[in-house]
Structures are given as structure tokens and as C-alpha cells.
Design an enzyme around this catalytic site. Structure first.
Site, short mmCIF file in Angstrom:
data_model
loop_
_atom_site.label_atom_id
_atom_site.label_comp_id
_atom_site.label_asym_id
_atom_site.label_seq_id
_atom_site.Cartn_x
_atom_site.Cartn_y
_atom_site.Cartn_z
N HIS A 19 0.84 -1.21 0.00
CA HIS A 19 0.00 0.00 0.00
C HIS A 19 0.88 1.26 0.00
O HIS A 19 0.61 2.22 -0.71
CB HIS A 19 -0.88 0.06 1.26
CG HIS A 19 -1.94 -1.00 1.35
ND1 HIS A 19 -2.11 -1.79 2.47
CD2 HIS A 19 -2.91 -1.39 0.47
CE1 HIS A 19 -3.14 -2.61 2.28
NE2 HIS A 19 -3.64 -2.40 1.08
N LYS A 43 -15.85 -7.65 4.09
CA LYS A 43 -14.62 -8.20 4.67
C LYS A 43 -14.68 -8.21 6.20
O LYS A 43 -15.04 -7.20 6.81
CB LYS A 43 -13.41 -7.36 4.23
CG LYS A 43 -13.02 -7.58 2.78
CD LYS A 43 -11.67 -6.94 2.50
CE LYS A 43 -11.21 -7.17 1.07
NZ LYS A 43 -9.98 -6.43 0.75
N ARG A 92 -2.26 -6.00 -8.51
CA ARG A 92 -1.20 -6.99 -8.30
C ARG A 92 -1.26 -8.10 -9.33
O ARG A 92 -0.26 -8.54 -9.84
CB ARG A 92 -1.32 -7.62 -6.89
CG ARG A 92 -0.88 -6.69 -5.80
CD ARG A 92 -1.48 -7.09 -4.49
NE ARG A 92 -2.93 -6.96 -4.51
CZ ARG A 92 -3.71 -7.15 -3.47
NH1 ARG A 92 -3.19 -7.49 -2.32
NH2 ARG A 92 -5.01 -6.99 -3.57
N SER A 130 -3.04 -7.72 2.76
CA SER A 130 -3.29 -7.70 4.20
C SER A 130 -3.59 -9.11 4.70
O SER A 130 -3.10 -9.52 5.77
CB SER A 130 -4.45 -6.77 4.52
OG SER A 130 -4.15 -5.47 4.09
#
Ligand code: ADP
Length: 160
Positions: A19, A43, A92, A130
Site C-alpha cells: 500500500h 470483509k 497486483r 493484508s
């Protein structure tokens, strides 16, 4: 001349060096970047909103042109209210692309004036997410090279 403002939204649960790399590169493109904790109700979170905000603030305190904020509303609405022209997102893998492509179409339906700007992850940070950090930490892997110091401290104090 108008100040160019971008919003970098995410769950940041927790903030990682991946990040941070995107944030620093966004600062080369915009005068100001708002690192925005945007709650993603899909989430399940590891850190509370307060914990995440405190790690984010501590990490960016010496970075010029960065602000940290929180919203539980739409990020495009937040961007408009704060005079931002763009939303920053990181990519990504192809798996990110599908989700981001849909998000971008939805956002431009809501507000066509706000553009999404995508920055590719560097190869050194491309595997960092994460959830990967959480898994690694639970398994006893040394995550020090992958996260900011404030995040490492938060993990260590959670363990105690
Ligand atoms: P969200 O729940 O909104 O996807 P995340 O905190 O998981 O929030 O990610 C925020 C943004 O940062 C997303 O665009 C994600 O693709 C990007 N991102 C996450 N990790 C990396 C990384 N290692 N390199 C580049 N971009 C990343």
C-alpha cells in the site's frame, strides 16, 4: 493552478508496504493524496477502525501531501466532497483486475467526473496483501520486511 487531489481508498487491515509503495508513487502524480479508510462490509476485519487509522496516521506522519481519513459511505461521494479528481487503486494480479474493472465501471456510473487511476504493484511487493500478512503472522513468519513499523508494533501488542 488547481491543486490535484486524489483519494487512495482501501480496507488497510492492516496497511502494508505494498500500500505504502502505491501511496508514495501516487504522490509523484498528485499534489495531495488522501489515504482513506473505507469500510468494506464484505470483509471481516482483524484490526478495529481506530487501530487501523492510528497505524495509518503514524506511518504517514512524515510524508508531505498525505492526509488520513475515514468514510463509511461511497468513496466516489467522498472524493467529490473533498475536491478530488481521481481514485487511486493498486493492481497486483489478473485476479485484482476483474474486481477493479467492475468497481471502476460502477464508480463511473455513479460519478463520471471521478476517474480511477491504477498503479501496478512492483515485483517486490506484488505478493503482499493484508490477508497474506495476517496468515504469515499467525504462522510465525517474520513480517518485519513487509509492513510499516507501526503495524508490526500493533501485531506484537495484540499477541501479548
Ligand atoms: P479493498 O478492500 O478496498 O480492496 P485493500 O486494503 O485490500 O482494500 O487494498 C486497497 C488497494 O490497494 C486495492 O486497490 C489493492 O489492489 C491495492 N493493493 C493492496 N496490496 C497491494 C500491493 N502489494 N501492491 C499494490 N497494490 C496493492
Amino acid at each position: 493552478m488547481n491543486m490535484k487531489i486524489a483519494v487512495y481508498p482501501g480496507s488497510f487491515d492492516p496497511l502494508t508496504n505494498g500500500h505504502l509503495d502505491i501511496l508514495k508513487r501516487a504522490l509523484n502524480l498528485f499534489d495531495k493524496v488522501i489515504l482513506l479508510l473505507a469500510v468494506n462490509p464484505k470483509k471481516k476485519s482483524v484490526f478495529t477502525i481506530e487501530e487501523r487509522l492510528s497505524m495509518m496516521k503514524e506511518t504517514v506522519k512524515d510524508l508531505k501531501g498525505v492526509e488520513v481519513d475515514f468514510t463509511d459511505g461511497l468513496t466516489v461521494a467522498y472524493a467529490k466532497e473533498h475536491g478530488a479528481c481521481s481514485l487511486i487503486r493498486g493492481l497486483r494480479a489478473v485476479s485484482d483486475f476483474e474486481y477493479e474493472f467492475q468497481l471502476s465501471a460502477a464508480n463511473s456510473f455513479i460519478d463520471p467526473d471521478i476517474d480511477m487511476v491504477f498503479l501496478m504493484a512492483k515485483k517486490e511487493t506484488t505478493f503482499i496483501s493484508s490477508s497474506m500478512i495476517n496468515q504469515m503472522f499467525q504462522s510465525g513468519v517474520d513480517i518485519k520486511p513487509l509492513v510499516p513499523e507501526a503495524v508490526l508494533r500493533a501485531y506484537q501488542s495484540k499477541k501479548k
